[in-house]
Design a protein around this motif. Structure first.
Motif, PDB file in Angstrom:
ATOM      1  N   GLU A  26       0.829  -1.215   0.000  1.00  0.00           N
ATOM      2  CA  GLU A  26       0.000   0.000   0.000  1.00  0.00           C
ATOM      3  C   GLU A  26       0.854   1.252   0.000  1.00  0.00           C
ATOM      4  O   GLU A  26       0.626   2.178  -0.776  1.00  0.00           O
ATOM      5  N   GLN A  27       1.856   1.271   0.893  1.00  0.00           N
ATOM      6  CA  GLN A  27       2.612   2.516   1.024  1.00  0.00           C
ATOM      7  C   GLN A  27       3.510   2.754  -0.187  1.00  0.00           C
ATOM      8  O   GLN A  27       3.851   3.899  -0.499  1.00  0.00           O
ATOM      9  N   ARG A  28       3.842   1.676  -0.917  1.00  0.00           N
ATOM     10  CA  ARG A  28       4.640   1.865  -2.131  1.00  0.00           C
ATOM     11  C   ARG A  28       3.829   2.543  -3.233  1.00  0.00           C
ATOM     12  O   ARG A  28       4.372   3.142  -4.147  1.00  0.00           O
ATOM     13  N   GLY A  29       2.499   2.415  -3.126  1.00  0.00           N
ATOM     14  CA  GLY A  29       1.622   3.040  -4.113  1.00  0.00           C
ATOM     15  C   GLY A  29       0.816   2.038  -4.923  1.00  0.00           C
ATOM     16  O   GLY A  29       0.038   2.429  -5.795  1.00  0.00           O
ATOM     17  N   TYR A  30       0.990   0.734  -4.633  1.00  0.00           N
ATOM     18  CA  TYR A  30       0.245  -0.269  -5.386  1.00  0.00           C
ATOM     19  C   TYR A  30      -1.207  -0.317  -4.939  1.00  0.00           C
ATOM     20  O   TYR A  30      -1.558   0.078  -3.824  1.00  0.00           O
ATOM     21  N   GLN A  31      -2.033  -0.811  -5.854  1.00  0.00           N
ATOM     22  CA  GLN A  31      -3.482  -0.826  -5.632  1.00  0.00           C
ATOM     23  C   GLN A  31      -3.942  -2.247  -5.339  1.00  0.00           C
ATOM     24  O   GLN A  31      -3.663  -3.168  -6.111  1.00  0.00           O
ATOM     25  N   LEU A  32      -4.641  -2.417  -4.242  1.00  0.00           N
ATOM     26  CA  LEU A  32      -5.177  -3.722  -3.848  1.00  0.00           C
ATOM     27  C   LEU A  32      -6.410  -4.041  -4.679  1.00  0.00           C
ATOM     28  O   LEU A  32      -7.384  -3.277  -4.673  1.00  0.00           O
ATOM     29  N   MET A  33      -6.360  -5.164  -5.402  1.00  0.00           N
ATOM     30  CA  MET A  33      -7.458  -5.525  -6.300  1.00  0.00           C
ATOM     31  C   MET A  33      -8.281  -6.695  -5.771  1.00  0.00           C
ATOM     32  O   MET A  33      -9.448  -6.858  -6.128  1.00  0.00           O
ATOM     33  N   ALA A  34      -7.664  -7.550  -4.933  1.00  0.00           N
ATOM     34  CA  ALA A  34      -8.378  -8.711  -4.380  1.00  0.00           C
ATOM     35  C   ALA A  34      -7.633  -9.177  -3.148  1.00  0.00           C
ATOM     36  O   ALA A  34      -6.401  -9.017  -3.047  1.00  0.00           O
ATOM     37  N   LEU A  35      -8.369  -9.765  -2.211  1.00  0.00           N
ATOM     38  CA  LEU A  35      -7.780 -10.225  -0.947  1.00  0.00           C
ATOM     39  C   LEU A  35      -8.682 -11.304  -0.355  1.00  0.00           C
ATOM     40  O   LEU A  35      -9.881 -11.090  -0.225  1.00  0.00           O
ATOM     41  N   GLU A  36      -8.088 -12.462  -0.016  1.00  0.00           N
ATOM     42  CA  GLU A  36      -8.899 -13.521   0.603  1.00  0.00           C
ATOM     43  C   GLU A  36      -8.046 -14.457   1.440  1.00  0.00           C
ATOM     44  O   GLU A  36      -6.949 -14.841   1.028  1.00  0.00           O
ATOM     45  N   LEU A  37      -8.557 -14.806   2.629  1.00  0.00           N
ATOM     46  CA  LEU A  37      -7.941 -15.851   3.443  1.00  0.00           C
ATOM     47  C   LEU A  37      -8.489 -17.182   2.961  1.00  0.00           C
ATOM     48  O   LEU A  37      -9.698 -17.350   2.871  1.00  0.00           O
ATOM     49  N   MET A  38      -7.582 -18.108   2.638  1.00  0.00           N
ATOM     50  CA  MET A  38      -8.005 -19.347   1.987  1.00  0.00           C
ATOM     51  C   MET A  38      -7.356 -20.566   2.624  1.00  0.00           C
ATOM     52  O   MET A  38      -6.271 -20.471   3.203  1.00  0.00           O
ATOM     53  N   HIS A  39      -8.020 -21.706   2.464  1.00  0.00           N
ATOM     54  CA  HIS A  39      -7.506 -23.001   2.920  1.00  0.00           C
ATOM     55  C   HIS A  39      -7.345 -23.892   1.683  1.00  0.00           C
ATOM     56  O   HIS A  39      -8.225 -24.691   1.374  1.00  0.00           O
ATOM     57  N   PRO A  40      -6.247 -23.742   0.960  1.00  0.00           N
ATOM     58  CA  PRO A  40      -6.126 -24.459  -0.315  1.00  0.00           C
ATOM     59  C   PRO A  40      -5.948 -25.969  -0.109  1.00  0.00           C
ATOM     60  O   PRO A  40      -5.355 -26.408   0.866  1.00  0.00           O
ATOM     61  N   THR A  41      -6.459 -26.730  -1.079  1.00  0.00           N
ATOM     62  CA  THR A  41      -6.258 -28.175  -1.068  1.00  0.00           C
ATOM     63  C   THR A  41      -4.845 -28.501  -1.564  1.00  0.00           C
ATOM     64  O   THR A  41      -4.176 -27.655  -2.188  1.00  0.00           O
ATOM     65  N   GLN A  42      -4.429 -29.734  -1.305  1.00  0.00           N
ATOM     66  CA  GLN A  42      -3.123 -30.202  -1.792  1.00  0.00           C
ATOM     67  C   GLN A  42      -3.054 -30.085  -3.313  1.00  0.00           C
ATOM     68  O   GLN A  42      -2.049 -29.616  -3.871  1.00  0.00           O
ATOM     69  N   GLN A  43      -4.144 -30.475  -3.964  1.00  0.00           N
ATOM     70  CA  GLN A  43      -4.194 -30.438  -5.436  1.00  0.00           C
ATOM     71  C   GLN A  43      -4.037 -28.999  -5.958  1.00  0.00           C
ATOM     72  O   GLN A  43      -3.323 -28.763  -6.939  1.00  0.00           O
ATOM     73  N   HIS A  44      -4.670 -28.069  -5.277  1.00  0.00           N
ATOM     74  CA  HIS A  44      -4.579 -26.659  -5.674  1.00  0.00           C
ATOM     75  C   HIS A  44      -3.142 -26.138  -5.528  1.00  0.00           C
ATOM     76  O   HIS A  44      -2.608 -25.460  -6.421  1.00  0.00           O
ATOM     77  N   LEU A  45      -2.490 -26.519  -4.430  1.00  0.00           N
ATOM     78  CA  LEU A  45      -1.109 -26.086  -4.205  1.00  0.00           C
ATOM     79  C   LEU A  45      -0.154 -26.735  -5.205  1.00  0.00           C
ATOM     80  O   LEU A  45       0.803 -26.110  -5.667  1.00  0.00           O
ATOM     81  N   GLU A  46      -0.425 -28.004  -5.532  1.00  0.00           N
ATOM     82  CA  GLU A  46       0.421 -28.687  -6.526  1.00  0.00           C
ATOM     83  C   GLU A  46       0.295 -28.010  -7.889  1.00  0.00           C
ATOM     84  O   GLU A  46       1.270 -27.915  -8.634  1.00  0.00           O
ATOM     85  N   GLU A  47      -0.898 -27.524  -8.194  1.00  0.00           N
ATOM     86  CA  GLU A  47      -1.093 -26.788  -9.447  1.00  0.00           C
ATOM     87  C   GLU A  47      -0.345 -25.446  -9.393  1.00  0.00           C
ATOM     88  O   GLU A  47       0.341 -25.058 -10.345  1.00  0.00           O
ATOM     89  N   HIS A  48      -0.446 -24.754  -8.273  1.00  0.00           N
ATOM     90  CA  HIS A  48       0.248 -23.463  -8.115  1.00  0.00           C
ATOM     91  C   HIS A  48       1.752 -23.625  -8.319  1.00  0.00           C
ATOM     92  O   HIS A  48       2.395 -22.813  -8.979  1.00  0.00           O
ATOM     93  N   TYR A  49       2.306 -24.684  -7.723  1.00  0.00           N
ATOM     94  CA  TYR A  49       3.763 -24.895  -7.754  1.00  0.00           C
ATOM     95  C   TYR A  49       4.162 -25.955  -8.786  1.00  0.00           C
ATOM     96  O   TYR A  49       5.209 -26.587  -8.634  1.00  0.00           O
ATOM     97  N   LYS A  50       3.379 -26.147  -9.838  1.00  0.00           N
ATOM     98  CA  LYS A  50       3.621 -27.277 -10.758  1.00  0.00           C
ATOM     99  C   LYS A  50       5.006 -27.231 -11.408  1.00  0.00           C
ATOM    100  O   LYS A  50       5.576 -28.281 -11.707  1.00  0.00           O
TER     101      LYS A  50
END
Ligand code: DAT
Ligand code: MG
Length: 150
Positions: A26-50
């Motif tokens: 925020e202080q750097r000047g960037y704009q927040l477009m989305a924010l969420e606390l999440m509990h990702p599944t193993q499959q979702h994390l494996e896709e993120h880090y594929k």
């Protein structure tokens, strides 16, 4: 506007560093477009880090990333992918300069508290993965915009 995916990892959430990380963007000047606390599944994390699937640390990485909730965010602004990575610091916190998020708050590569996309292409892939319903745009007040951009 360029966008990036920033995620506070489970250690960062548990240590109460969510606000600190938001504050820096925020202080750097960037704009927040989305924010969420999440509990990702193993499959979702494996896709993120594929891209890291073949690495020896992959299983440990996925286990750590599933050890608690994460906070996913989309930030937008000038050169935000590269600058976001610079604000995070090096992957190994011991190589991260003081003043960076990892350099100020972490020591071990496997507990480096935050994620940031490494290219514009991976940012868009990650944003689609973590915010599949889409991220609506909104305009920042023109006077605020004029104080951040020339
Ligand atoms: P970054 O998170 O800086 O983009 P990366 O994409 O190469 O780094 O790796 C993703 C995460 O995997 C990283 O934040 C921490 C973990 N990791 C990377 N290299 C590691 C290693 N050599 N040993 C243990 N964990 C590692
Ligand atoms: Mg990476």
């Amino acid at each position: 506007m360029e966008r990036t995916y920033i995620m506070v990892k489970p250690d960062g959430v548990q240590r109460g560093l969510v606000g600190e990380i938001i504050k820096r963007f925020e202080q750097r000047g960037y704009q927040l477009m989305a924010l969420e606390l999440m509990h990702p599944t193993q499959q979702h994390l494996e896709e993120h880090y594929k891209d890291l699937a073949g690495k020896g640390f992959f299983a440990g990485l996925i286990k750590y990333m599933q050890s608690g909730p994460v906070v996913g965010m989309v930030w937008a602004g000038k050169d935000v992918v590269k600058t976001g990575r610079a604000m995070l610091g090096a992957t190994n916190p011991l190589a991260s300069a003081p003043g960076t998020i990892r350099g100020d708050f972490s020591l071990d590569v496997g507990r480096n508290i935050c994620h940031g996309s490494d290219s514009v292409e991976s940012a868009e892939r990650e944003i689609a993965l973590w915010f599949p319903r889409g991220v609506p745009e909104y305009k920042r007040d023109i006077s605020v915009h004029g104080l951040i951009y020339e």
